[in-house]
Design a protein around this motif. Sequence first.
Motif, PDB file in Angstrom:
ATOM      1  N   ALA A   9       0.810  -1.161  -0.011  1.00 26.66           N
ATOM      2  CA  ALA A   9      -0.108  -0.169  -0.065  1.00 26.66           C
ATOM      3  C   ALA A   9       0.861   1.197   0.087  1.00 26.66           C
ATOM      4  CB  ALA A   9      -1.025  -0.010   1.242  1.00 26.66           C
ATOM      5  N   GLY A  10       0.909   1.955  -1.062  1.00 29.58           N
ATOM      6  CA  GLY A  10       1.759   3.085  -1.375  1.00 29.58           C
ATOM      7  C   GLY A  10       2.849   2.893  -2.308  1.00 29.58           C
ATOM      8  N   ALA A  11       2.595   3.622  -3.439  1.00 26.61           N
ATOM      9  CA  ALA A  11       3.638   3.282  -4.618  1.00 26.61           C
ATOM     10  C   ALA A  11       4.484   4.701  -4.767  1.00 26.61           C
ATOM     11  CB  ALA A  11       2.623   3.540  -5.948  1.00 26.61           C
ATOM     12  N   GLY A  12       4.831   5.307  -3.763  1.00 26.50           N
ATOM     13  CA  GLY A  12       5.717   6.329  -3.398  1.00 26.50           C
ATOM     14  C   GLY A  12       7.084   5.743  -3.314  1.00 26.50           C
ATOM     15  N   SER A  26      12.965 -12.626  -0.103  1.00 23.10           N
ATOM     16  CA  SER A  26      12.218 -13.937  -0.893  1.00 23.10           C
ATOM     17  C   SER A  26      10.865 -13.860  -0.470  1.00 23.10           C
ATOM     18  CB  SER A  26      12.793 -15.030   0.067  1.00 23.10           C
ATOM     19  OG  SER A  26      14.099 -15.206  -0.530  1.00 23.10           O
ATOM     20  N   ARG A  27      10.287 -12.264  -0.618  1.00 29.70           N
ATOM     21  CA  ARG A  27       8.896 -12.321  -0.565  1.00 29.70           C
ATOM     22  C   ARG A  27       8.177 -11.851  -1.756  1.00 29.70           C
ATOM     23  NH1 ARG A  27       5.097 -11.417   3.945  1.00 29.70           N
ATOM     24  NH2 ARG A  27       3.109 -12.174   3.063  1.00 29.70           N
ATOM     25  N   PRO A  28       7.344 -12.640  -2.491  1.00 30.95           N
ATOM     26  CA  PRO A  28       6.701 -11.968  -3.952  1.00 30.95           C
ATOM     27  C   PRO A  28       5.765 -11.082  -3.447  1.00 30.95           C
ATOM     28  CG  PRO A  28       5.724 -14.235  -3.013  1.00 30.95           C
ATOM     29  CD  PRO A  28       6.875 -13.955  -2.141  1.00 30.95           C
ATOM     30  N   VAL A  29       5.818 -10.050  -4.489  1.00 33.59           N
ATOM     31  CA  VAL A  29       4.776  -8.998  -4.384  1.00 33.59           C
ATOM     32  C   VAL A  29       3.809  -9.153  -5.654  1.00 33.59           C
ATOM     33  CG1 VAL A  29       4.669  -6.534  -4.786  1.00 33.59           C
ATOM     34  CG2 VAL A  29       6.797  -7.693  -3.581  1.00 33.59           C
ATOM     35  N   ALA A  30       2.549  -8.937  -4.996  1.00 27.67           N
ATOM     36  CA  ALA A  30       1.523  -9.280  -6.016  1.00 27.67           C
ATOM     37  C   ALA A  30       1.202  -7.798  -6.845  1.00 27.67           C
ATOM     38  CB  ALA A  30       0.296  -9.716  -5.414  1.00 27.67           C
ATOM     39  N   GLY A  31       1.423  -6.645  -6.024  1.00 22.98           N
ATOM     40  CA  GLY A  31       1.128  -5.492  -6.619  1.00 22.98           C
ATOM     41  C   GLY A  31       0.883  -4.342  -5.729  1.00 22.98           C
ATOM     42  N   PHE A  32       0.430  -3.229  -6.151  1.00 24.00           N
ATOM     43  CA  PHE A  32       0.485  -2.022  -5.400  1.00 24.00           C
ATOM     44  C   PHE A  32      -0.924  -1.420  -5.055  1.00 24.00           C
ATOM     45  CE2 PHE A  32       4.951  -2.083  -6.597  1.00 24.00           C
ATOM     46  CZ  PHE A  32       5.535  -1.316  -5.524  1.00 24.00           C
ATOM     47  N   LEU A  33      -1.139  -0.985  -4.092  1.00 25.96           N
ATOM     48  CA  LEU A  33      -2.604  -0.132  -3.493  1.00 25.96           C
ATOM     49  C   LEU A  33      -2.065   1.096  -3.481  1.00 25.96           C
ATOM     50  CD1 LEU A  33      -3.518  -2.988  -1.100  1.00 25.96           C
ATOM     51  CD2 LEU A  33      -4.506  -2.815  -3.324  1.00 25.96           C
ATOM     52  N   ASP A  34      -2.910   2.038  -4.048  1.00 21.89           N
ATOM     53  CA  ASP A  34      -2.768   3.433  -3.920  1.00 21.89           C
ATOM     54  C   ASP A  34      -3.981   4.237  -4.536  1.00 21.89           C
ATOM     55  OD1 ASP A  34      -1.395   6.193  -4.934  1.00 21.89           O
ATOM     56  OD2 ASP A  34       0.034   5.175  -3.750  1.00 21.89           O
ATOM     57  N   ASP A  35      -4.159   5.376  -3.478  1.00 23.64           N
ATOM     58  CA  ASP A  35      -5.499   6.229  -3.874  1.00 23.64           C
ATOM     59  C   ASP A  35      -5.479   6.603  -5.335  1.00 23.64           C
ATOM     60  OD1 ASP A  35      -6.669   5.537  -1.449  1.00 23.64           O
ATOM     61  OD2 ASP A  35      -5.569   7.261  -0.568  1.00 23.64           O
ATOM     62  N   ARG A  36      -4.278   6.853  -5.864  1.00 21.54           N
ATOM     63  CA  ARG A  36      -3.969   7.565  -7.295  1.00 21.54           C
ATOM     64  C   ARG A  36      -4.312   6.672  -8.162  1.00 21.54           C
ATOM     65  NH1 ARG A  36       1.654   9.733  -6.167  1.00 21.54           N
ATOM     66  NH2 ARG A  36       1.791   7.772  -5.034  1.00 21.54           N
ATOM     67  N   ALA A  45     -10.322  -4.893 -11.911  1.00 23.61           N
ATOM     68  CA  ALA A  45      -9.944  -6.458 -11.272  1.00 23.61           C
ATOM     69  C   ALA A  45      -9.297  -7.034 -12.615  1.00 23.61           C
ATOM     70  CB  ALA A  45     -11.238  -6.863 -11.006  1.00 23.61           C
ATOM     71  N   THR A  46      -9.599  -6.888 -13.703  1.00 24.13           N
ATOM     72  CA  THR A  46      -9.098  -7.481 -14.982  1.00 24.13           C
ATOM     73  C   THR A  46      -8.208  -6.763 -15.807  1.00 24.13           C
ATOM     74  OG1 THR A  46     -11.084  -7.245 -16.175  1.00 24.13           O
ATOM     75  CG2 THR A  46     -11.080  -9.041 -14.904  1.00 24.13           C
ATOM     76  N   ASP A  47      -8.342  -5.354 -15.572  1.00 30.29           N
ATOM     77  CA  ASP A  47      -7.378  -4.751 -16.367  1.00 30.29           C
ATOM     78  C   ASP A  47      -6.741  -3.620 -15.661  1.00 30.29           C
ATOM     79  OD1 ASP A  47      -6.230  -3.505 -18.613  1.00 30.29           O
ATOM     80  OD2 ASP A  47      -7.916  -2.677 -19.339  1.00 30.29           O
ATOM     81  N   PRO A  48      -5.650  -3.901 -14.640  1.00 33.74           N
ATOM     82  CA  PRO A  48      -5.470  -2.996 -13.631  1.00 33.74           C
ATOM     83  C   PRO A  48      -4.505  -1.937 -14.243  1.00 33.74           C
ATOM     84  CG  PRO A  48      -4.160  -4.849 -13.365  1.00 33.74           C
ATOM     85  CD  PRO A  48      -5.321  -5.221 -14.504  1.00 33.74           C
ATOM     86  N   ALA A  49      -4.403  -0.723 -13.785  1.00 31.28           N
ATOM     87  CA  ALA A  49      -3.197   0.050 -14.051  1.00 31.28           C
ATOM     88  C   ALA A  49      -1.734  -0.390 -13.557  1.00 31.28           C
ATOM     89  CB  ALA A  49      -3.280   1.582 -13.160  1.00 31.28           C
ATOM     90  N   THR A  50      -0.703   0.011 -14.033  1.00 29.65           N
ATOM     91  CA  THR A  50       0.554  -0.238 -13.784  1.00 29.65           C
ATOM     92  C   THR A  50       1.215   0.595 -12.713  1.00 29.65           C
ATOM     93  OG1 THR A  50       0.617  -1.198 -16.081  1.00 29.65           O
ATOM     94  CG2 THR A  50       2.708  -1.087 -14.886  1.00 29.65           C
ATOM     95  N   GLY A  51       1.886  -0.066 -11.754  1.00 27.01           N
ATOM     96  CA  GLY A  51       2.702   0.516 -10.744  1.00 27.01           C
ATOM     97  C   GLY A  51       4.277   0.374 -10.828  1.00 27.01           C
ATOM     98  N   LEU A  58      -3.814  -1.084  -8.042  1.00 24.56           N
ATOM     99  CA  LEU A  58      -5.287  -0.954  -7.639  1.00 24.56           C
ATOM    100  C   LEU A  58      -5.536  -0.045  -6.579  1.00 24.56           C
ATOM    101  CD1 LEU A  58      -6.085  -4.610  -7.414  1.00 24.56           C
ATOM    102  CD2 LEU A  58      -6.395  -3.352  -9.468  1.00 24.56           C
ATOM    103  N   ALA A  59      -6.796   0.509  -6.491  1.00 28.30           N
ATOM    104  CA  ALA A  59      -7.257   1.563  -5.409  1.00 28.30           C
ATOM    105  C   ALA A  59      -7.198   0.645  -4.085  1.00 28.30           C
ATOM    106  CB  ALA A  59      -8.565   2.118  -5.783  1.00 28.30           C
ATOM    107  N   PRO A  60      -7.177   1.084  -2.993  1.00 28.92           N
ATOM    108  CA  PRO A  60      -7.082   0.286  -1.836  1.00 28.92           C
ATOM    109  C   PRO A  60      -8.448  -0.531  -1.576  1.00 28.92           C
ATOM    110  CG  PRO A  60      -6.018   2.281  -1.376  1.00 28.92           C
ATOM    111  CD  PRO A  60      -6.506   2.330  -2.823  1.00 28.92           C
ATOM    112  N   ALA A  61      -9.388   0.014  -2.052  1.00 29.39           N
ATOM    113  CA  ALA A  61     -10.763  -0.508  -1.676  1.00 29.39           C
ATOM    114  C   ALA A  61     -10.920  -1.884  -2.766  1.00 29.39           C
ATOM    115  CB  ALA A  61     -11.756   0.429  -2.251  1.00 29.39           C
ATOM    116  N   ALA A  62     -10.156  -2.027  -3.695  1.00 24.04           N
ATOM    117  CA  ALA A  62     -10.095  -3.058  -4.486  1.00 24.04           C
ATOM    118  C   ALA A  62      -9.233  -4.343  -4.150  1.00 24.04           C
ATOM    119  CB  ALA A  62      -9.783  -2.723  -6.102  1.00 24.04           C
TER     120      ALA A  62
END
Length: 218
Positions: A9-12, A26-36, A45-51, A58-62
């Motif tokens: 959570a946080g892409a800064g 050794s921790r895999p990362v699924a993606g980022f959650l960011d209000d922006r 869910a199927t076509d997310p933005a790129t971080g 994704l937005a945190p609510a997602a």
Amino acid sequence: MSPAPLWIAGAGGVGRGALDTAPAASRPVAGFLDDRATATGSDPATDPATGPGGLPLLAPAAVPPGAHYLVAIADPAVRLRLAALLEARGAQPCAPLVHPRAILAPSAALAAGCLVMGGAYLSCDVRLGAHAQVHYNATVGHDSVLGERVTVYPGGNVSGAVHLADGATVGSNAVVLQGRTVGADAFVGAAAVVTRDVAPGTVVVGSPARPLARSART
């Protein structure tokens, strides 16, 4: 068993630092959650933005239900808000994320959601509360207690038996001397030297550290 993929959570800046830390640990990362986050298609869910790193954003609510998350944002108040939002959505804080080039005493104890970057040093019987962060090349002395959402910026030096209350921040290259207490949500400015206790919510600067005049904060 492989660890669950991590949502950051946080892409800064802190988020990108966490992205550097995760593979080293050794921790895999699924993606980022960011209000922006803004989806590039009609369905996030199927076509997310790129971080950062080309990972989904994704937005945190997602956040996916049951996801493991790390709030990688410097502001303690935002960290509190996002953690509450994510847990209300069924996510859970990850096990502490610690860079392998950090040094932790065997007796150090870290709560869930903590981030410790490369080059950090945590001495004997140090305690970190949930969602605390110790950035690269920072040091925390013996018997110190860091509350929830505490941040020690790069190069910060926390001496032994110090108490940093919930939401406190120690700036880059600042020093907190032995046995001092920094109150909840207080901020120790960069390169300050704390020689006496800091009241909750206070900003201190300089050497020795003094409260910043209210007019200077605006």
